[in-house]
Design a protein around this motif. Structure first.
Motif, PDB file in Angstrom:
ATOM      1  N   THR A  67       0.833  -1.208   0.000  1.00  0.00           N
ATOM      2  CA  THR A  67       0.000   0.000   0.000  1.00  0.00           C
ATOM      3  C   THR A  67       0.865   1.255   0.000  1.00  0.00           C
ATOM      4  N   PHE A  68       1.966   1.224   0.734  1.00  0.00           N
ATOM      5  CA  PHE A  68       2.901   2.355   0.700  1.00  0.00           C
ATOM      6  C   PHE A  68       3.343   2.633  -0.739  1.00  0.00           C
ATOM      7  N   ILE A  69       3.724   1.589  -1.450  1.00  0.00           N
ATOM      8  CA  ILE A  69       4.186   1.763  -2.825  1.00  0.00           C
ATOM      9  C   ILE A  69       3.064   2.296  -3.708  1.00  0.00           C
ATOM     10  N   ASP A  70       1.854   1.800  -3.515  1.00  0.00           N
ATOM     11  CA  ASP A  70       0.713   2.307  -4.280  1.00  0.00           C
ATOM     12  C   ASP A  70       0.546   3.812  -4.073  1.00  0.00           C
ATOM     13  N   VAL A  71       0.656   4.243  -2.822  1.00  0.00           N
ATOM     14  CA  VAL A  71       0.498   5.667  -2.504  1.00  0.00           C
ATOM     15  C   VAL A  71       1.626   6.485  -3.119  1.00  0.00           C
ATOM     16  N   PHE A  72       2.858   5.995  -2.996  1.00  0.00           N
ATOM     17  CA  PHE A  72       3.994   6.721  -3.565  1.00  0.00           C
ATOM     18  C   PHE A  72       3.885   6.818  -5.086  1.00  0.00           C
ATOM     19  N   GLU A  73       3.436   5.748  -5.728  1.00  0.00           N
ATOM     20  CA  GLU A  73       3.333   5.767  -7.189  1.00  0.00           C
ATOM     21  C   GLU A  73       2.261   6.748  -7.659  1.00  0.00           C
ATOM     22  N   VAL A  74       1.172   6.854  -6.907  1.00  0.00           N
ATOM     23  CA  VAL A  74       0.138   7.846  -7.246  1.00  0.00           C
ATOM     24  C   VAL A  74       0.705   9.261  -7.132  1.00  0.00           C
ATOM     25  N   GLN A  75       1.450   9.515  -6.060  1.00  0.00           N
ATOM     26  CA  GLN A  75       2.042  10.839  -5.876  1.00  0.00           C
ATOM     27  C   GLN A  75       3.095  11.135  -6.943  1.00  0.00           C
ATOM     28  N   ALA A  76       3.879  10.119  -7.310  1.00  0.00           N
ATOM     29  CA  ALA A  76       4.905  10.292  -8.336  1.00  0.00           C
ATOM     30  C   ALA A  76       4.266  10.636  -9.677  1.00  0.00           C
ATOM     31  N   GLU A  77       3.145   9.989  -9.981  1.00  0.00           N
ATOM     32  CA  GLU A  77       2.447  10.267 -11.234  1.00  0.00           C
ATOM     33  C   GLU A  77       1.913  11.699 -11.254  1.00  0.00           C
ATOM     34  N   LYS A  78       1.431  12.172 -10.109  1.00  0.00           N
ATOM     35  CA  LYS A  78       0.939  13.549 -10.026  1.00  0.00           C
ATOM     36  C   LYS A  78       2.059  14.555 -10.255  1.00  0.00           C
ATOM     37  N   MET A  79       3.243  14.263  -9.716  1.00  0.00           N
ATOM     38  CA  MET A  79       4.378  15.177  -9.836  1.00  0.00           C
ATOM     39  C   MET A  79       4.995  15.121 -11.226  1.00  0.00           C
ATOM     40  N   GLY A  80       5.001  13.932 -11.820  1.00  0.00           N
ATOM     41  CA  GLY A  80       5.561  13.758 -13.159  1.00  0.00           C
ATOM     42  C   GLY A  80       7.079  13.687 -13.152  1.00  0.00           C
ATOM     43  N   GLY A  81       7.614  12.784 -13.943  1.00  0.00           N
ATOM     44  CA  GLY A  81       9.061  12.670 -14.106  1.00  0.00           C
ATOM     45  C   GLY A  81       9.799  12.061 -12.941  1.00  0.00           C
ATOM     46  N   VAL A  82       9.098  11.426 -12.004  1.00  0.00           N
ATOM     47  CA  VAL A  82       9.743  10.825 -10.840  1.00  0.00           C
ATOM     48  C   VAL A  82      10.113   9.377 -11.150  1.00  0.00           C
ATOM     49  N   GLU A  83      11.390   9.028 -10.972  1.00  0.00           N
ATOM     50  CA  GLU A  83      11.867   7.681 -11.277  1.00  0.00           C
ATOM     51  C   GLU A  83      12.284   6.902 -10.041  1.00  0.00           C
ATOM     52  N   PHE A  84      12.711   7.622  -8.995  1.00  0.00           N
ATOM     53  CA  PHE A  84      13.333   6.951  -7.857  1.00  0.00           C
ATOM     54  C   PHE A  84      12.555   7.177  -6.555  1.00  0.00           C
ATOM     55  N   LEU A  85      12.574   6.154  -5.726  1.00  0.00           N
ATOM     56  CA  LEU A  85      12.018   6.235  -4.384  1.00  0.00           C
ATOM     57  C   LEU A  85      13.142   5.970  -3.392  1.00  0.00           C
ATOM     58  N   ALA A  86      13.442   6.949  -2.541  1.00  0.00           N
ATOM     59  CA  ALA A  86      14.487   6.790  -1.532  1.00  0.00           C
ATOM     60  C   ALA A  86      13.869   6.293  -0.236  1.00  0.00           C
ATOM     61  N   GLN A  87      14.460   5.263   0.346  1.00  0.00           N
ATOM     62  CA  GLN A  87      13.981   4.679   1.591  1.00  0.00           C
ATOM     63  C   GLN A  87      15.099   4.633   2.625  1.00  0.00           C
ATOM     64  N   GLY A  88      14.705   4.637   3.891  1.00  0.00           N
ATOM     65  CA  GLY A  88      15.690   4.568   4.971  1.00  0.00           C
ATOM     66  C   GLY A  88      15.927   3.156   5.460  1.00  0.00           C
ATOM     67  N   THR A  89      15.913   2.199   4.555  1.00  0.00           N
ATOM     68  CA  THR A  89      16.135   0.792   4.908  1.00  0.00           C
ATOM     69  C   THR A  89      17.476   0.610   5.618  1.00  0.00           C
ATOM     70  N   LEU A  90      17.468  -0.125   6.733  1.00  0.00           N
ATOM     71  CA  LEU A  90      18.695  -0.417   7.473  1.00  0.00           C
ATOM     72  C   LEU A  90      19.048  -1.895   7.340  1.00  0.00           C
ATOM     73  N   TYR A  91      20.280  -2.216   7.693  1.00  0.00           N
ATOM     74  CA  TYR A  91      20.773  -3.580   7.529  1.00  0.00           C
ATOM     75  C   TYR A  91      19.955  -4.623   8.305  1.00  0.00           C
ATOM     76  N   PRO A  92      19.567  -4.350   9.574  1.00  0.00           N
ATOM     77  CA  PRO A  92      18.748  -5.350  10.272  1.00  0.00           C
ATOM     78  C   PRO A  92      17.432  -5.655   9.547  1.00  0.00           C
ATOM     79  N   ASP A  93      16.845  -4.652   8.876  1.00  0.00           N
ATOM     80  CA  ASP A  93      15.630  -4.896   8.094  1.00  0.00           C
ATOM     81  C   ASP A  93      15.890  -5.949   7.021  1.00  0.00           C
ATOM     82  N   VAL A  94      17.053  -5.806   6.373  1.00  0.00           N
ATOM     83  CA  VAL A  94      17.405  -6.707   5.276  1.00  0.00           C
ATOM     84  C   VAL A  94      17.688  -8.109   5.801  1.00  0.00           C
TER      85      VAL A  94
END
Length: 277
Positions: A67-94
């Motif tokens: 759902t997070f990705i769905d929301v980000f993709e909708v916002q990216a489409e509104k802004m136009g020209g957005v290719e990248f999503l930056a996340q604060g992923t940490l090593y323990p998450d991985v």
């Protein structure tokens, strides 16, 4: 990120309805002090709709990540020209989500790793992916970030959804927010917040008999969890003074309608994880 790419940064803060009490407004205010123009998106209704009736923690995480990705993709489409999503992923998450640099079992799918949906259009940028929390804090100090950012306890992306054991509802979220706010407030008042690596409350899927005045009650049980750690990979339960715990328990039961019993988690990691789900 702002220093690196300047006005090409579009900061989006999603209110997923699973945040702590006043968290949304507090974080927006904090980011504003850094000169970051935050685009706030209230998607709480969407998240709660998709989580309705879901009790399995892995399914919760995957729904939230998708759902997070769905929301980000909708916002990216509104802004136009957005290719990248930056996340604060940490090593323990991985480490806990996927096998990385060697064989390891999946402990739980973090929403920003194992919970990501397939076929997402945005390309991920994760500059902190191979850093532990203590290393991120050290980096924050080098970059000159305010202490209110650096010393904040970790908070999971799935938020209170993984601190409510069982079904996630608006009523249960509101109850847990009040309990958690009291717990954290008392840690600050007793000047032990910075001695603890992470502290939070958990709403259990059971009710217990109690007594208020001359009346019988049958209400919710909440657990308090506080740990000490360096990197989050191992942790020990925090030895909070018993008088402080007693005061916190009394205040919660007195001030939060619907709670009549408070327990304190004395499990270490391993074998327990820090979060309950």
């Amino acid at each position: 990120m702002l220093r690196a790419i300047g006005d090409r940064l579009h900061a989006i803060f999603v209110d997923n309805g699973l945040l702590r009490k006043d968290e949304f407004s507090n974080v927006v205010s904090m980011l504003d002090t850094l000169g970051i123009d935050v685009h706030a998106v209230d998607a709480s209704a969407l998240f709660l709709e998709r989580l309705a009736g879901v009790e399995d923690p892995e399914e919760k995480r995957k729904i939230i990540g998708s759902t997070f990705i769905d929301v980000f993709e909708v916002q990216a489409e509104k802004m136009g020209g957005v290719e990248f999503l930056a996340q604060g992923t940490l090593y323990p998450d991985v480490i806990e989500s996927v096998s990385f640099k060697g064989p390891s079992a999946t402990i739980k799918s973090h929403h920003n790793v194992g919970g990501l949906k397939e076929g997402m259009r945005l390309k991920l940028v994760e500059p902190l992916r191979e850093l532990f929390k203590d290393e991120v804090r050290a980096l924050g100090r080098v970059l000159g970030l305010p202490q209110q950012f650096v010393r904040r306890h970790p908070f999971p992306g799935p938020g209170l959804a993984v601190r409510i054991i069982g079904d996630v509802t608006g009523e249960r979220l509101d109850l847990l927010r009040e309990v958690d706010a009291i717990f954290i407030d008392e840690l600050h008042k007793n000047k032990i917040y910075d001695d603890i690596w992470q502290a939070f409350s958990v709403l259990l899927p059971v009710k217990a008999v109690g007594v208020m005045g001359d009346e019988r009650t049958y209400e919710n049980v909440v657990a308090l969890r506080a740990v000490t750690s360096v990197d989050g990979m191992t942790a020990d339960w925090a030895r909070i003074d018993s008088d402080v715990l007693a005061h916190i328990s009394n205040r919660i039961i007195r001030d939060v309608k619907g709670v009549n019993r408070v327990v304190y988690d004395v499990s270490s990691k391993p074998p327990a994880t820090i979060e309950w789900e």
